[in-house]
Write an enzyme that holds these catalytic residues in place. Sequence first.
Site, PDB file in Angstrom:
ATOM      1  N   THR A 268       0.949  -1.190   0.184  1.00  0.00           N
ATOM      2  CA  THR A 268       0.005   0.187   0.047  1.00  0.00           C
ATOM      3  C   THR A 268       0.709   1.241  -0.158  1.00  0.00           C
ATOM      4  OG1 THR A 268      -1.772  -1.380   1.102  1.00  0.00           O
ATOM      5  CG2 THR A 268      -2.024   1.282   1.353  1.00  0.00           C
ATOM      6  N   GLU A 294      -3.214  -3.068  -6.885  1.00  0.00           N
ATOM      7  CA  GLU A 294      -4.002  -4.098  -5.805  1.00  0.00           C
ATOM      8  C   GLU A 294      -2.871  -4.140  -4.829  1.00  0.00           C
ATOM      9  OE1 GLU A 294      -7.001  -4.585  -6.177  1.00  0.00           O
ATOM     10  OE2 GLU A 294      -7.486  -3.846  -8.197  1.00  0.00           O
ATOM     11  N   CYS A 328      -1.441 -11.844  -0.154  1.00  0.00           N
ATOM     12  CA  CYS A 328      -2.294 -10.631   0.268  1.00  0.00           C
ATOM     13  C   CYS A 328      -3.495 -11.001   0.757  1.00  0.00           C
ATOM     14  CB  CYS A 328      -2.560  -9.676  -0.898  1.00  0.00           C
ATOM     15  SG  CYS A 328      -3.402 -10.569  -2.294  1.00  0.00           S
TER      16      CYS A 328
HETATM   17  N1  LIG Z   1      -3.998  -6.964  -3.715  1.00  0.00           N
HETATM   18  C1  LIG Z   1      -3.696  -7.844  -4.337  1.00  0.00           C
HETATM   19  O1  LIG Z   1      -3.912  -8.398  -5.304  1.00  0.00           O
HETATM   20  C2  LIG Z   1      -2.081  -8.286  -4.073  1.00  0.00           C
HETATM   21  C3  LIG Z   1      -1.488  -9.334  -4.438  1.00  0.00           C
HETATM   22  C4  LIG Z   1      -0.341  -9.739  -4.061  1.00  0.00           C
HETATM   23  C5  LIG Z   1       0.431  -8.784  -3.347  1.00  0.00           C
HETATM   24  N2  LIG Z   1      -0.099  -7.960  -2.858  1.00  0.00           N
HETATM   25  C6  LIG Z   1       0.771  -7.027  -1.727  1.00  0.00           C
HETATM   26  O2  LIG Z   1       2.172  -6.905  -2.301  1.00  0.00           O
HETATM   27  C7  LIG Z   1       2.762  -6.756  -1.013  1.00  0.00           C
HETATM   28  C8  LIG Z   1       3.823  -7.861  -1.238  1.00  0.00           C
HETATM   29  O3  LIG Z   1       4.611  -7.739  -2.600  1.00  0.00           O
HETATM   30  P1  LIG Z   1       6.005  -6.937  -2.480  1.00  0.00           P
HETATM   31  O4  LIG Z   1       6.867  -7.119  -1.293  1.00  0.00           O
HETATM   32  O5  LIG Z   1       6.633  -7.261  -3.755  1.00  0.00           O
HETATM   33  O6  LIG Z   1       5.549  -5.386  -2.572  1.00  0.00           O
HETATM   34  P2  LIG Z   1       6.247  -4.081  -2.733  1.00  0.00           P
HETATM   35  O7  LIG Z   1       5.508  -2.842  -2.863  1.00  0.00           O
HETATM   36  O8  LIG Z   1       7.560  -4.057  -1.998  1.00  0.00           O
HETATM   37  O9  LIG Z   1       6.817  -4.329  -4.296  1.00  0.00           O
HETATM   38  C9  LIG Z   1       6.078  -4.236  -5.424  1.00  0.00           C
HETATM   39  C10 LIG Z   1       6.971  -3.628  -6.718  1.00  0.00           C
HETATM   40  O10 LIG Z   1       7.111  -2.313  -6.352  1.00  0.00           O
HETATM   41  C11 LIG Z   1       8.560  -2.153  -6.672  1.00  0.00           C
HETATM   42  N3  LIG Z   1       8.972  -0.992  -5.745  1.00  0.00           N
HETATM   43  C12 LIG Z   1       9.128  -1.195  -4.226  1.00  0.00           C
HETATM   44  N4  LIG Z   1       9.410   0.325  -3.874  1.00  0.00           N
HETATM   45  C13 LIG Z   1       9.413   1.087  -4.971  1.00  0.00           C
HETATM   46  C14 LIG Z   1       9.389   2.339  -5.091  1.00  0.00           C
HETATM   47  N5  LIG Z   1       9.737   3.294  -4.176  1.00  0.00           N
HETATM   48  N6  LIG Z   1       9.001   2.900  -6.341  1.00  0.00           N
HETATM   49  C15 LIG Z   1       8.766   2.250  -7.355  1.00  0.00           C
HETATM   50  N7  LIG Z   1       8.609   0.660  -7.474  1.00  0.00           N
HETATM   51  C16 LIG Z   1       8.828   0.438  -6.155  1.00  0.00           C
HETATM   52  C17 LIG Z   1       9.024  -3.500  -6.215  1.00  0.00           C
HETATM   53  O11 LIG Z   1      10.373  -3.608  -6.793  1.00  0.00           O
HETATM   54  C18 LIG Z   1       8.193  -4.512  -7.066  1.00  0.00           C
HETATM   55  O12 LIG Z   1       8.518  -4.836  -8.278  1.00  0.00           O
HETATM   56  C19 LIG Z   1       1.958  -7.104   0.133  1.00  0.00           C
HETATM   57  O13 LIG Z   1       1.567  -5.684   0.535  1.00  0.00           O
HETATM   58  C20 LIG Z   1       0.776  -7.428  -0.424  1.00  0.00           C
HETATM   59  O14 LIG Z   1      -0.541  -7.787   0.242  1.00  0.00           O
HETATM   60  C21 LIG Z   1      -1.389  -7.356  -3.060  1.00  0.00           C
HETATM   61  N1  LIG Z   2      -5.497 -14.322  -5.623  1.00  0.00           N
HETATM   62  C1  LIG Z   2      -4.923 -14.795  -4.285  1.00  0.00           C
HETATM   63  C2  LIG Z   2      -4.098 -13.829  -3.645  1.00  0.00           C
HETATM   64  C3  LIG Z   2      -3.007 -13.096  -4.329  1.00  0.00           C
HETATM   65  C4  LIG Z   2      -2.392 -12.324  -3.412  1.00  0.00           C
HETATM   66  O1  LIG Z   2      -1.258 -12.334  -2.997  1.00  0.00           O
HETATM   67  C5  LIG Z   2      -5.830 -15.500  -3.198  1.00  0.00           C
HETATM   68  O2  LIG Z   2      -7.015 -15.215  -3.641  1.00  0.00           O
HETATM   69  O3  LIG Z   2      -5.565 -16.063  -2.382  1.00  0.00           O
END
Ligand SMILES: NC(=O)c1ccc[n+]([C@@H]2O[C@H](COP(=O)([O-])OP(=O)(O)OC[C@H]3O[C@@H](n4cnc5c(N)ncnc54)[C@H](O)[C@@H]3O)[C@@H](O)[C@H]2O)c1
Ligand SMILES: N[C@@H](CCC=O)C(=O)O
Length: 542
Positions: A268, A294, A328
């Site tokens: 987020t 997302e 997530c």
């Molecule tokens: N809602 C959904 O559908 C969903 C699905 C999967 C993961 N997630 C969320 O994703 C997170 C986990 O994934 P993550 O650790 O890879 O997330 P992250 O936010 O650390 O990274 C996501 C992407 O953004 C890039 N990034 C990070 N900091 C940045 C910046 N300052 N500027 C530009 N790009 C940047 C990263 O390199 C990566 O490619 C959790 O919060 C999880 O809930 C959400």
């Molecule tokens: N779509 C997956 C979650 C993706 C997020 O990390 C689920 O429904 O478990």
Amino acid sequence: MLKGFFNVPKPQNEPVLNYGPGSAERAQLQAALSEARSYVADIPMYIGAEEVRTGKTGEVRPPHDHQHLLANFHEGDKTHVTAAIDAALAAKEDWENLAWEQRASIFLRAAELISGPYRAKINAATMLGQSKNAYQAEIDSACEFIDFLRFNVHYMTEIYQQQPPISPKGVWNRVEQRPLEGFVFALTPFNFTAIAGNLPTSAAMMGNVVVWKPAYTQIYAANIIMQVLREAGLPPGVINLIYVDGPLAGDVIFSHPDFAGIHFTGSTGVFQNIWKTIGTNIHQYKTYPRIVGETGGKDFVVAHPSANADVVSTALVRGAFEYQGQKCSAASRAYIPASLWPAVKENMQRDIASFNMGPVEDFSNFINAVITEASFDKLAKYIDAAKADSNVEVIAGGGYDKSKGWFVEPTVLKVNDPYYVTMCEELFGPVLTVYVYEDDKFEEILDIVDKTSIYALTGSIIAQDRYAVAIATNKLRNAAGNFYINDKPTGAVVGQQPFGGARGSGTNDKAGSMINLLRWVSPRTIKETFDPPKDYRYPFLG
Ligand SMILES: NC(=O)c1ccc[n+]([C@@H]2O[C@H](COP(=O)([O-])OP(=O)(O)OC[C@H]3O[C@@H](n4cnc5c(N)ncnc54)[C@H](O)[C@@H]3O)[C@@H](O)[C@H]2O)c1
Ligand SMILES: N[C@@H](CCC=O)C(=O)O
């Protein structure tokens, strides 16, 4: 060029293979794991038709075996971001003018390649690079990714078919779905290979050109995605895969006049900063960029006193601990009535004690490692703070060990305060926090569930009593974008439960649905008049 109104193959969910002992798929996967471990891969960026090797390399190591080097990837800088944008824009005209059925064929072919010859390879890459067990890799990098590709092709045709219902006599009204003017930036997370594949391909499918930057911790499988897309016939430049530090890439992309949209999944905080940057730079763009993100979750399970304790504990242990809680959607806060708690607690302790934790190569391990040392350290910090807090009881787990891999035990905390920090913040690891409420406080607890966290991604109500289900469904209307009744809050399936949340969890554009694809087109309405008037006067003017 072929002319016709084509129907695409009706999409079906890809069957999940079971990898049971002695099965052909298990043998293939084990061979792919051994092969991947037998050499150090050299992973280039893909810009236009080029495989770009900068010589400045980063390492890929399995999170569960950090002594082993799997691959080196070539890291880029701002010049590579610019080169990727240029390559995308150079490919744009040919790609957007290609007939839709030609685009569709490429992605359907990619789905078929993953379903067949690449299945073991992409699953092995996901298992090793992201520390997922065989089942979790199968439902992600094989099945969900295949489903995204096939269902999106189907939704694309549904979008094209939607036309104005009325064309009065002498007029033909129609709508053309134009790709966005510029390029789309796909910024993808570590935890799902399917999401990493979906974010660039969904935009490209609608005729857009894309710059794709994955999380560094997902590059190993991202490289296989790119190999599949190239073999499927994706023309050079349509999707350009770069490995550049996120903020550095952002500097170039978010100040480029042709930036037309971001397709993001991740945390987020990162998304909110990106949104602010885009807002600050808004005057620089040719068009208002589409912002699709997302993001995080603090997903809940609420049990009603009428719930079956076995259903509750199973939803909790699977929902909270599959893939080490790094979904997530993972259940990370639970609200259990006092009357059910003794049975739920005993079941969970029994199940967690039966989990094996270790490397993915041993198929008996249900739990593997968390993604990075930083994640391990963060989780250890929260666990230590909980252990030191007299208002928190550690019901299960609480241990961790980073000597061989980033291993954190599945941990259950019971808290006296429903607003304790681990009830509110996303930890993104195998930590479940439970609050036990008095049986007659069900409605009050629903209010607390609704206002405890900034997120609204997934949540479950578990109850036999239909009135309780109805009350929870109404009271928690805005607390989750994916709401489950008598099930765990994870495991959404493309074509069945379109996925996404609102509030702090994102723009809720529902990955793998028509709603999402609509964000990657800009409709043009066309009115054609067959016999246009030649005199301005109304008939009554004489
Ligand atoms: N809602 C959904 O559908 C969903 C699905 C999967 C993961 N997630 C969320 O994703 C997170 C986990 O994934 P993550 O650790 O890879 O997330 P992250 O936010 O650390 O990274 C996501 C992407 O953004 C890039 N990034 C990070 N900091 C940045 C910046 N300052 N500027 C530009 N790009 C940047 C990263 O390199 C990566 O490619 C959790 O919060 C999880 O809930 C959400
Ligand atoms: N779509 C997956 C979650 C993706 C997020 O990390 C689920 O429904 O478990």
